[in-house]
Design an enzyme around this catalytic site. Sequence first.
Site, PDB file in Angstrom:
ATOM      1  N   ASP A 214      44.942  49.794  34.199  1.00  0.00           N
ATOM      2  CA  ASP A 214      46.368  49.934  33.856  1.00  0.00           C
ATOM      3  C   ASP A 214      47.288  50.090  35.216  1.00  0.00           C
ATOM      4  O   ASP A 214      47.155  50.990  35.842  1.00  0.00           O
ATOM      5  CB  ASP A 214      46.540  51.412  33.110  1.00  0.00           C
ATOM      6  CG  ASP A 214      47.891  51.579  32.541  1.00  0.00           C
ATOM      7  OD1 ASP A 214      48.879  50.993  33.015  1.00  0.00           O
ATOM      8  OD2 ASP A 214      48.125  52.548  31.951  1.00  0.00           O
ATOM      9  N   GLU A 240      46.731  46.167  31.508  1.00  0.00           N
ATOM     10  CA  GLU A 240      47.693  47.068  30.882  1.00  0.00           C
ATOM     11  C   GLU A 240      48.987  47.018  32.023  1.00  0.00           C
ATOM     12  O   GLU A 240      48.904  47.435  33.105  1.00  0.00           O
ATOM     13  CB  GLU A 240      47.412  48.485  30.507  1.00  0.00           C
ATOM     14  CG  GLU A 240      48.515  49.125  29.883  1.00  0.00           C
ATOM     15  CD  GLU A 240      47.938  50.432  29.407  1.00  0.00           C
ATOM     16  OE1 GLU A 240      46.717  50.325  28.836  1.00  0.00           O
ATOM     17  OE2 GLU A 240      48.455  51.383  29.315  1.00  0.00           O
ATOM     18  N   GLU A 266      54.014  50.375  25.921  1.00  0.00           N
ATOM     19  CA  GLU A 266      54.290  51.889  25.751  1.00  0.00           C
ATOM     20  C   GLU A 266      55.757  52.000  26.195  1.00  0.00           C
ATOM     21  O   GLU A 266      56.328  53.170  25.838  1.00  0.00           O
ATOM     22  CB  GLU A 266      53.416  52.696  26.705  1.00  0.00           C
ATOM     23  CG  GLU A 266      53.483  52.442  28.273  1.00  0.00           C
ATOM     24  CD  GLU A 266      52.318  53.402  28.934  1.00  0.00           C
ATOM     25  OE1 GLU A 266      51.109  52.741  28.920  1.00  0.00           O
ATOM     26  OE2 GLU A 266      52.680  54.180  29.672  1.00  0.00           O
ATOM     27  N   HIS A 316      49.961  53.484  22.320  1.00  0.00           N
ATOM     28  CA  HIS A 316      49.827  54.237  23.391  1.00  0.00           C
ATOM     29  C   HIS A 316      49.622  55.795  23.116  1.00  0.00           C
ATOM     30  O   HIS A 316      50.930  56.139  22.332  1.00  0.00           O
ATOM     31  CB  HIS A 316      51.099  54.038  24.506  1.00  0.00           C
ATOM     32  CG  HIS A 316      51.192  55.036  25.452  1.00  0.00           C
ATOM     33  ND1 HIS A 316      52.040  55.839  25.602  1.00  0.00           N
ATOM     34  CD2 HIS A 316      50.580  54.945  26.539  1.00  0.00           C
ATOM     35  CE1 HIS A 316      51.998  56.452  26.839  1.00  0.00           C
ATOM     36  NE2 HIS A 316      51.021  56.150  27.416  1.00  0.00           N
TER      37      HIS A 316
HETATM   38 MG   LIG Z   1      49.620  52.712  30.203  1.00  0.00          MG
END
Ligand SMILES: [Mg+2]
Length: 389
Positions: A214, A240, A266, A316
């Site tokens: 991420d 991500e 998210e 998320h």
């Molecule tokens: Mg994230």
Amino acid sequence: MRVKSVQAWWVRIPIEVAKQHRSDFGQVTTFDAAILRIETDDGLVGWGEGKNAAGSAGSYAALVHMLNREIGPQLIGRDPADIGVIWEMLYNGVRHEAAAHAGHAMPQLARRGVSVAAISAVDIALWDILGKSLGQPVWRLLGGRKVERMQAYASGGWAAAGAIGEQLKSYVARGGFKALKMRVGAMDGAPHVSAARVRAARQAIGPDVELMVDAHGTYTVAEAKRFINLTADLDLAWFEEPVIADDKPGMAEVRASGSTPIATGESEATRYSFRDLAVLKSADIFQPDPAFCGGISEAMKIGTIASAFNLRFSPHLWAGAPCFFAGLHVCAASPASFIIEYSLGANPMIHDLVEETVEAKDGMIAIPEKPGLGFTISERFLEAHAQRS
Ligand SMILES: [Mg+2]
């Protein structure tokens, strides 16, 4: 059944120093959220959560003010079971009746951000009330539960190359996880530094544990492509937020540059933003946050878009209890869900705020059985950590 009272608080829970972590969001010293309580005239209480800040710390003064002063008065006297009607009323504002008759949206100017975060909190609380009023868990009202337990992934991974393997293996020892997510991106500086950390992680955990990364949207398109190139042989389950949410075409360019699946969402709100991600071919996995995207109702619609475009869906859930439990019910009912985010950072907004024990066993999370969302808020704990703003 009518809404009798609406009250939101900015809840700020300090994190003890030994449990804090540091990322591109800085040193995370508190966990903050807007927590919403809606009570009906027959004594039922539903809990919701709205979110407007990246990471777990942030200011919630504006969101809480909006819930208490602008949104709350519009809900008093309403039937709390009118969840979708109330969603559209709050989204469309003064033109909600015209929109309802015309069959298409006529939203307010401020139709994203704090506005939809507030709608998210209301929506989650109303589903909680509806489930409690019918004596049913929310997943049953969403169409049923496809599994009793769902695979979860351990979300954490901030250590440097020399320690990341031990950090990730400690997650496996703690919850039996078979999927792990680590942070990369700006906190490491250059992409090759992150790539070296990911390589060390893969060597430590072996080939059979899923590994996700991420970047919190901190790369340029060029840096993200470079990172994909440097990690192409590490079998990443997803990459991500490679770039900022406001660069959906750039995200599509990153996705097309390699074979690593792209996950994002998210920082996106409403079905409309996820439609754009799908049409632009920007992502393989949608990650709406129930406390920001528009609540349970909107998360279900976003899951439907994912399904229609043959994409997948993993909300998320770096969140407080109302948002996390909302995500469990959505995942239980959505055809596009497959794995649940479980935070391995300090999370007092789940573990200390509710009376239930929330944990992963054998890498799986149980889908709640109790009516409503299935948690019990400790109101004394909440009151003790409510900001006076
Ligand atoms: Mg994230």
